[in-house]
Design a protein around this motif. Structure first.
Motif, PDB file in Angstrom:
ATOM      1  N   MET A  37      30.695  46.287  30.668  1.00  0.00           N
ATOM      2  CA  MET A  37      31.242  44.816  30.890  1.00  0.00           C
ATOM      3  C   MET A  37      30.228  43.968  30.019  1.00  0.00           C
ATOM      4  SD  MET A  37      33.266  45.351  33.253  1.00  0.00           S
ATOM      5  CE  MET A  37      33.716  44.053  34.510  1.00  0.00           C
ATOM      6  N   TYR A  38      30.774  42.815  29.914  1.00  0.00           N
ATOM      7  CA  TYR A  38      30.266  41.701  29.015  1.00  0.00           C
ATOM      8  C   TYR A  38      30.270  40.243  29.952  1.00  0.00           C
ATOM      9  CZ  TYR A  38      31.711  44.635  25.158  1.00  0.00           C
ATOM     10  OH  TYR A  38      31.763  45.735  24.341  1.00  0.00           O
ATOM     11  N   PRO A  39      28.873  39.863  29.682  1.00  0.00           N
ATOM     12  CA  PRO A  39      28.753  38.583  30.517  1.00  0.00           C
ATOM     13  C   PRO A  39      29.498  37.365  29.936  1.00  0.00           C
ATOM     14  CG  PRO A  39      26.825  39.072  28.915  1.00  0.00           C
ATOM     15  CD  PRO A  39      27.867  39.917  28.944  1.00  0.00           C
ATOM     16  N   ALA A  40      29.838  36.564  30.809  1.00  0.00           N
ATOM     17  CA  ALA A  40      30.957  35.228  30.277  1.00  0.00           C
ATOM     18  C   ALA A  40      30.618  34.298  31.353  1.00  0.00           C
ATOM     19  CB  ALA A  40      32.338  35.864  30.419  1.00  0.00           C
ATOM     20  N   VAL A  41      31.060  33.149  31.076  1.00  0.00           N
ATOM     21  CA  VAL A  41      30.973  31.828  32.090  1.00  0.00           C
ATOM     22  C   VAL A  41      32.455  31.520  32.165  1.00  0.00           C
ATOM     23  CG1 VAL A  41      30.113  29.613  32.374  1.00  0.00           C
ATOM     24  CG2 VAL A  41      28.716  31.251  31.179  1.00  0.00           C
ATOM     25  N   CYS A  42      32.852  31.385  33.309  1.00  0.00           N
ATOM     26  CA  CYS A  42      34.355  31.072  33.755  1.00  0.00           C
ATOM     27  C   CYS A  42      34.776  29.524  32.958  1.00  0.00           C
ATOM     28  CB  CYS A  42      34.708  30.870  35.102  1.00  0.00           C
ATOM     29  SG  CYS A  42      36.346  30.563  35.660  1.00  0.00           S
ATOM     30  N   SER A  43      35.720  29.495  32.450  1.00  0.00           N
ATOM     31  CA  SER A  43      35.966  28.206  31.677  1.00  0.00           C
ATOM     32  C   SER A  43      36.498  27.124  32.754  1.00  0.00           C
ATOM     33  CB  SER A  43      37.408  28.410  30.660  1.00  0.00           C
ATOM     34  OG  SER A  43      36.730  29.231  29.682  1.00  0.00           O
ATOM     35  N   ASP A  44      36.926  27.714  33.992  1.00  0.00           N
ATOM     36  CA  ASP A  44      37.390  26.538  35.053  1.00  0.00           C
ATOM     37  C   ASP A  44      36.131  26.315  35.745  1.00  0.00           C
ATOM     38  OD1 ASP A  44      39.938  26.525  34.220  1.00  0.00           O
ATOM     39  OD2 ASP A  44      40.783  27.411  35.909  1.00  0.00           O
ATOM     40  N   THR A  49      30.127  35.202  35.339  1.00  0.00           N
ATOM     41  CA  THR A  49      30.865  36.445  35.685  1.00  0.00           C
ATOM     42  C   THR A  49      31.048  37.490  34.452  1.00  0.00           C
ATOM     43  OG1 THR A  49      33.068  37.163  36.312  1.00  0.00           O
ATOM     44  CG2 THR A  49      32.835  35.539  34.492  1.00  0.00           C
ATOM     45  N   GLN A  50      31.356  38.703  34.886  1.00  0.00           N
ATOM     46  CA  GLN A  50      31.328  39.842  33.838  1.00  0.00           C
ATOM     47  C   GLN A  50      33.033  40.079  33.786  1.00  0.00           C
ATOM     48  OE1 GLN A  50      28.792  43.104  35.099  1.00  0.00           O
ATOM     49  NE2 GLN A  50      27.132  41.901  34.366  1.00  0.00           N
ATOM     50  N   VAL A  51      33.272  40.350  32.444  1.00  0.00           N
ATOM     51  CA  VAL A  51      34.679  40.742  32.154  1.00  0.00           C
ATOM     52  C   VAL A  51      34.729  42.169  31.266  1.00  0.00           C
ATOM     53  CG1 VAL A  51      35.622  38.611  32.074  1.00  0.00           C
ATOM     54  CG2 VAL A  51      34.382  39.360  29.817  1.00  0.00           C
ATOM     55  N   PRO A  52      35.729  42.857  31.378  1.00  0.00           N
ATOM     56  CA  PRO A  52      35.796  44.114  30.565  1.00  0.00           C
ATOM     57  C   PRO A  52      36.006  44.104  29.192  1.00  0.00           C
ATOM     58  CG  PRO A  52      37.543  43.893  31.876  1.00  0.00           C
ATOM     59  CD  PRO A  52      36.963  42.714  32.133  1.00  0.00           C
ATOM     60  N   PHE A  53      35.890  43.031  28.669  1.00  0.00           N
ATOM     61  CA  PHE A  53      36.263  42.949  27.067  1.00  0.00           C
ATOM     62  C   PHE A  53      35.113  41.844  26.507  1.00  0.00           C
ATOM     63  CE2 PHE A  53      38.477  39.667  29.700  1.00  0.00           C
ATOM     64  CZ  PHE A  53      38.148  38.528  28.878  1.00  0.00           C
ATOM     65  N   LYS A  54      35.074  41.958  25.180  1.00  0.00           N
ATOM     66  CA  LYS A  54      34.165  41.108  24.640  1.00  0.00           C
ATOM     67  C   LYS A  54      34.770  39.551  24.406  1.00  0.00           C
ATOM     68  CE  LYS A  54      30.604  40.951  21.022  1.00  0.00           C
ATOM     69  NZ  LYS A  54      30.137  41.612  19.874  1.00  0.00           N
ATOM     70  N   PRO A  55      34.329  38.732  24.947  1.00  0.00           N
ATOM     71  CA  PRO A  55      35.053  37.483  25.005  1.00  0.00           C
ATOM     72  C   PRO A  55      34.869  36.834  23.766  1.00  0.00           C
ATOM     73  CG  PRO A  55      33.485  37.499  26.801  1.00  0.00           C
ATOM     74  CD  PRO A  55      33.101  38.650  25.931  1.00  0.00           C
ATOM     75  N   ALA A  56      35.923  36.200  23.029  1.00  0.00           N
ATOM     76  CA  ALA A  56      35.999  35.743  21.817  1.00  0.00           C
ATOM     77  C   ALA A  56      35.998  34.270  21.872  1.00  0.00           C
ATOM     78  CB  ALA A  56      37.310  35.950  21.186  1.00  0.00           C
ATOM     79  N   GLU A  57      35.059  33.806  20.971  1.00  0.00           N
ATOM     80  CA  GLU A  57      34.815  32.379  20.776  1.00  0.00           C
ATOM     81  C   GLU A  57      35.947  31.259  20.546  1.00  0.00           C
ATOM     82  OE1 GLU A  57      31.944  29.441  18.071  1.00  0.00           O
ATOM     83  OE2 GLU A  57      31.448  31.618  18.143  1.00  0.00           O
ATOM     84  N   GLY A  58      35.955  30.465  21.364  1.00  0.00           N
ATOM     85  CA  GLY A  58      37.131  29.692  21.673  1.00  0.00           C
ATOM     86  C   GLY A  58      38.248  29.907  22.452  1.00  0.00           C
ATOM     87  N   ARG A  59      38.091  31.087  23.170  1.00  0.00           N
ATOM     88  CA  ARG A  59      39.297  31.404  23.993  1.00  0.00           C
ATOM     89  C   ARG A  59      38.686  31.286  25.446  1.00  0.00           C
ATOM     90  NH1 ARG A  59      43.368  35.733  22.260  1.00  0.00           N
ATOM     91  NH2 ARG A  59      44.132  34.768  23.961  1.00  0.00           N
ATOM     92  N   PRO A  60      39.515  30.770  26.220  1.00  0.00           N
ATOM     93  CA  PRO A  60      38.978  30.621  27.644  1.00  0.00           C
ATOM     94  C   PRO A  60      38.878  32.025  28.299  1.00  0.00           C
ATOM     95  CG  PRO A  60      41.337  30.247  27.510  1.00  0.00           C
ATOM     96  CD  PRO A  60      40.774  30.376  26.126  1.00  0.00           C
ATOM     97  N   VAL A  61      37.877  32.091  29.329  1.00  0.00           N
ATOM     98  CA  VAL A  61      37.447  33.299  30.098  1.00  0.00           C
ATOM     99  C   VAL A  61      37.404  33.018  31.560  1.00  0.00           C
ATOM    100  CG1 VAL A  61      36.002  35.186  30.437  1.00  0.00           C
ATOM    101  CG2 VAL A  61      36.386  34.530  28.194  1.00  0.00           C
ATOM    102  N   TYR A  62      38.117  33.663  32.233  1.00  0.00           N
ATOM    103  CA  TYR A  62      38.261  32.963  34.019  1.00  0.00           C
ATOM    104  C   TYR A  62      37.451  34.102  34.839  1.00  0.00           C
ATOM    105  CZ  TYR A  62      41.744  29.755  31.913  1.00  0.00           C
ATOM    106  OH  TYR A  62      42.107  29.130  30.970  1.00  0.00           O
TER     107      TYR A  62
END
Length: 73
Positions: A37-44, A49-62
């Motif tokens: 899992m990778y750390p991320a910040v919800c765009s909304d 939060t944590q997501v099962p993929f590596k977040p790409a810069e410039g793409r929203p994560v929820y």
């Protein structure tokens, strides 16, 4: 060659389908251990939060709560 002779060779080929290696092909639903899992910040809502993929810069994560609002029907 009679019909029954041809059928036995076909069944022989078909019966091997269940013995394939599960690593070939796509996702099989097996449990290969814990998912990375990778750390991320919800765009909304901005919650961490944590997501099962590596977040790409410039793409929203929820987060789990906001994701249903962005799924396409």
């Amino acid at each position: 060659m009679s019909f029954s002779d041809r059928g036995s060779s076909f069944r022989g080929r078909d019966s091997n389908r269940g013995n394939r290696d599960n690593n070939r092909g796509g996702f099989r639903g097996g449990n290969s251990g814990p998912r990375e899992m990778y750390p991320a910040v919800c765009s909304d809502c901005g919650v961490e939060t944590q997501v099962p993929f590596k977040p790409a810069e410039g793409r929203p994560v929820y987060c789990r709560d906001c994701l249903p609002n962005h799924r396409k029907l």
